[in-house]
Design a protein around this motif. Structure first.
Motif, short mmCIF file in Angstrom:
data_model
loop_
_atom_site.label_atom_id
_atom_site.label_comp_id
_atom_site.label_asym_id
_atom_site.label_seq_id
_atom_site.Cartn_x
_atom_site.Cartn_y
_atom_site.Cartn_z
N LYS A 109 54.25 0.65 -35.98
CA LYS A 109 53.91 1.75 -36.03
C LYS A 109 54.25 2.34 -34.92
CE LYS A 109 52.40 1.88 -41.20
NZ LYS A 109 51.43 2.45 -41.82
N VAL A 110 53.00 2.59 -34.10
CA VAL A 110 53.22 3.68 -33.19
C VAL A 110 54.50 2.82 -31.31
CG1 VAL A 110 51.40 3.00 -30.37
CG2 VAL A 110 50.12 1.92 -32.46
N ALA A 111 54.86 1.58 -31.84
CA ALA A 111 56.60 1.90 -31.45
C ALA A 111 57.35 2.66 -32.19
CB ALA A 111 57.30 0.47 -31.62
N CYS A 112 56.95 2.72 -33.42
CA CYS A 112 57.78 4.12 -34.28
C CYS A 112 57.21 4.98 -33.36
CB CYS A 112 58.03 3.52 -35.13
SG CYS A 112 58.91 4.34 -36.70
N ARG A 113 56.36 6.04 -33.72
CA ARG A 113 55.90 6.77 -33.14
C ARG A 113 56.20 7.29 -31.71
NH1 ARG A 113 51.54 7.73 -31.63
NH2 ARG A 113 50.53 6.18 -32.05
N ILE A 114 56.20 6.17 -31.04
CA ILE A 114 56.33 6.63 -29.88
C ILE A 114 58.02 6.83 -29.15
CG2 ILE A 114 56.57 5.58 -27.45
CD1 ILE A 114 53.26 4.26 -28.27
N SER A 115 58.38 6.13 -30.26
CA SER A 115 60.02 6.30 -29.94
C SER A 115 60.34 7.75 -31.06
CB SER A 115 60.86 5.18 -30.30
OG SER A 115 60.69 3.52 -30.05
N MET B 246 57.01 -1.37 -48.37
CA MET B 246 58.87 -0.96 -47.87
C MET B 246 58.86 -0.66 -46.49
SD MET B 246 59.33 0.91 -51.90
CE MET B 246 60.93 1.60 -50.99
N LEU B 247 59.65 -1.87 -45.98
CA LEU B 247 59.92 -1.69 -44.68
C LEU B 247 61.92 -1.81 -44.76
CD1 LEU B 247 57.67 -4.40 -43.32
CD2 LEU B 247 57.15 -2.20 -43.16
N THR B 248 62.03 -0.59 -44.02
CA THR B 248 63.21 -0.36 -43.16
C THR B 248 63.87 -1.99 -42.47
OG1 THR B 248 63.45 0.81 -41.42
CG2 THR B 248 63.48 1.89 -43.71
N ARG B 249 64.93 -1.61 -42.46
CA ARG B 249 65.27 -2.75 -41.56
C ARG B 249 64.91 -2.64 -40.11
NH1 ARG B 249 69.51 -7.30 -41.26
NH2 ARG B 249 69.76 -6.61 -44.06
N TYR B 250 64.75 -1.74 -39.89
CA TYR B 250 64.64 -0.74 -37.83
C TYR B 250 62.95 -1.45 -38.54
CZ TYR B 250 62.72 1.81 -34.50
OH TYR B 250 62.84 2.20 -33.37
N ALA B 251 62.19 -1.55 -38.74
CA ALA B 251 60.30 -1.41 -39.25
C ALA B 251 60.87 -2.66 -39.19
CB ALA B 251 60.30 -1.18 -40.36
N CYS B 252 61.33 -3.93 -40.39
CA CYS B 252 61.04 -5.32 -40.20
C CYS B 252 61.74 -5.30 -38.22
CB CYS B 252 62.19 -6.30 -40.81
SG CYS B 252 61.49 -5.53 -42.58
N TYR B 253 62.53 -4.89 -37.94
CA TYR B 253 62.89 -5.14 -36.85
C TYR B 253 61.56 -5.28 -35.48
CZ TYR B 253 64.61 -4.36 -31.59
OH TYR B 253 64.94 -4.34 -30.34
N ASN C 121 57.00 -7.24 -32.89
CA ASN C 121 55.02 -7.08 -32.47
C ASN C 121 54.79 -8.11 -32.52
OD1 ASN C 121 53.92 -4.11 -30.78
ND2 ASN C 121 56.12 -4.00 -31.74
N GLY C 122 55.19 -9.26 -33.02
CA GLY C 122 55.06 -10.55 -33.46
C GLY C 122 54.51 -11.40 -32.64
N ASP C 123 54.10 -12.38 -33.35
CA ASP C 123 53.95 -14.16 -32.17
C ASP C 123 54.99 -14.60 -31.79
OD1 ASP C 123 52.80 -15.89 -30.38
OD2 ASP C 123 51.07 -16.55 -32.38
N PRO C 124 55.29 -14.95 -30.47
CA PRO C 124 56.32 -15.63 -30.58
C PRO C 124 56.77 -16.79 -30.17
CG PRO C 124 55.62 -14.22 -28.00
CD PRO C 124 55.11 -13.86 -29.68
N LYS C 125 55.44 -17.12 -30.45
CA LYS C 125 55.37 -19.23 -30.58
C LYS C 125 55.65 -19.62 -32.09
CE LYS C 125 51.97 -17.96 -28.24
NZ LYS C 125 49.71 -17.60 -28.04
N LYS C 126 55.78 -18.14 -32.73
CA LYS C 126 55.63 -18.88 -34.24
C LYS C 126 57.42 -18.70 -34.54
CE LYS C 126 51.69 -16.89 -36.16
NZ LYS C 126 51.39 -16.94 -37.42
N GLU C 127 57.63 -20.24 -34.68
CA GLU C 127 59.27 -20.14 -34.72
C GLU C 127 59.61 -18.99 -35.42
OE1 GLU C 127 61.11 -23.69 -37.72
OE2 GLU C 127 61.66 -23.92 -35.30
N LYS C 128 58.99 -18.95 -36.28
CA LYS C 128 60.14 -17.48 -37.34
C LYS C 128 60.19 -16.43 -37.66
CE LYS C 128 59.40 -20.12 -41.63
NZ LYS C 128 58.69 -20.40 -43.12
N ILE C 129 58.88 -16.18 -35.95
CA ILE C 129 58.42 -14.73 -35.53
C ILE C 129 59.97 -15.13 -34.61
CG2 ILE C 129 57.00 -13.62 -34.06
CD1 ILE C 129 56.39 -12.37 -36.39
N ALA C 130 60.15 -16.46 -33.52
CA ALA C 130 61.73 -15.85 -32.43
C ALA C 130 62.42 -15.84 -32.82
CB ALA C 130 60.92 -16.92 -31.67
N PHE C 131 62.81 -16.76 -34.53
CA PHE C 131 64.03 -16.35 -35.66
C PHE C 131 64.29 -14.95 -35.36
CE2 PHE C 131 65.79 -15.38 -39.20
CZ PHE C 131 67.43 -15.85 -38.89
N ALA C 132 63.12 -13.95 -35.98
CA ALA C 132 62.66 -12.88 -36.73
C ALA C 132 63.79 -12.13 -35.59
CB ALA C 132 61.58 -12.72 -37.32
#
Length: 156
Positions: free
Chosen positions: A73-79, A108-115, A120-131
């Motif tokens: 949300k912070v990233a969204c607001r700053i943008s 409820m999250l748009t595709r942009y929110a999911c992005y 902002n997630g932990d890229p060491k998690k395989e599923k975060i890296a994929f996402a």
């Protein structure tokens, strides 16, 4: 066992069993399908529920996932993008068994929110890296479609 080489730089070459590459491709295919299967649509707007995304991204505790959402949300607001258009708080009923129900908070999250959440997630998690890759690519595809539509409208 068949092998393939993968060169990451002039100095680093990795030997990867072919079977391992196939499994990675299969994992990617499964994850892509899983993300798309969890998408919802209402009033022609595609969205995901945060509690579903939480599980898809291997976050086991809601409070930990909320911290990632707050950063997004912070990233969204700053943008200078409206948070309320991409993160819509809702209440959902969940069945607890024996006909008992409870109201829980969800978003409820748009595709942009999911992005943004993936970024902002932990890229060491395989599923975060994929996402991170998945939502970046899907967001870019949508941008290109919108640009093409705008261009066609200008031509007319």
């Amino acid at each position: 066992m068949e092998i393939t080489t993968h060169k990451t730089s002039p100095h680093n070459t990795y030997i990867i069993p072919k079977q391992k590459l196939y499994m990675q491709e299969q994992t990617i295919s499964n994850l892509r399908t899983t993300f798309e299967d969890h998408a919802n649509k209402r009033d022609n707007v595609e969205f995901w529920f945060a509690r579903d995304l939480q599980k898809l991204l291997d976050y086991y505790e809601w409070r930990n996932f909320l911290n990632i959402i707050k950063k997004a949300k912070v990233a969204c607001r700053i943008s200078n993008i409206s948070i309320k258009n991409h993160f819509v708080e809702v209440n959902k009923k969940v069945h607890l068994g024996s006909k008992a129900e409870r109201i829980i908070q969800d978003i409820m999250l748009t595709r942009y929110a999911c992005y943004l959440i993936a970024q902002n997630g932990d890229p060491k998690k395989e599923k975060i890296a994929f996402a991170q890759s998945y939502f970046a690519i899907q967001t870019r595809k949508q941008e290109l479609i919108q640009q093409r539509i705008a261009l066609q409208e200008r031509i007319r």
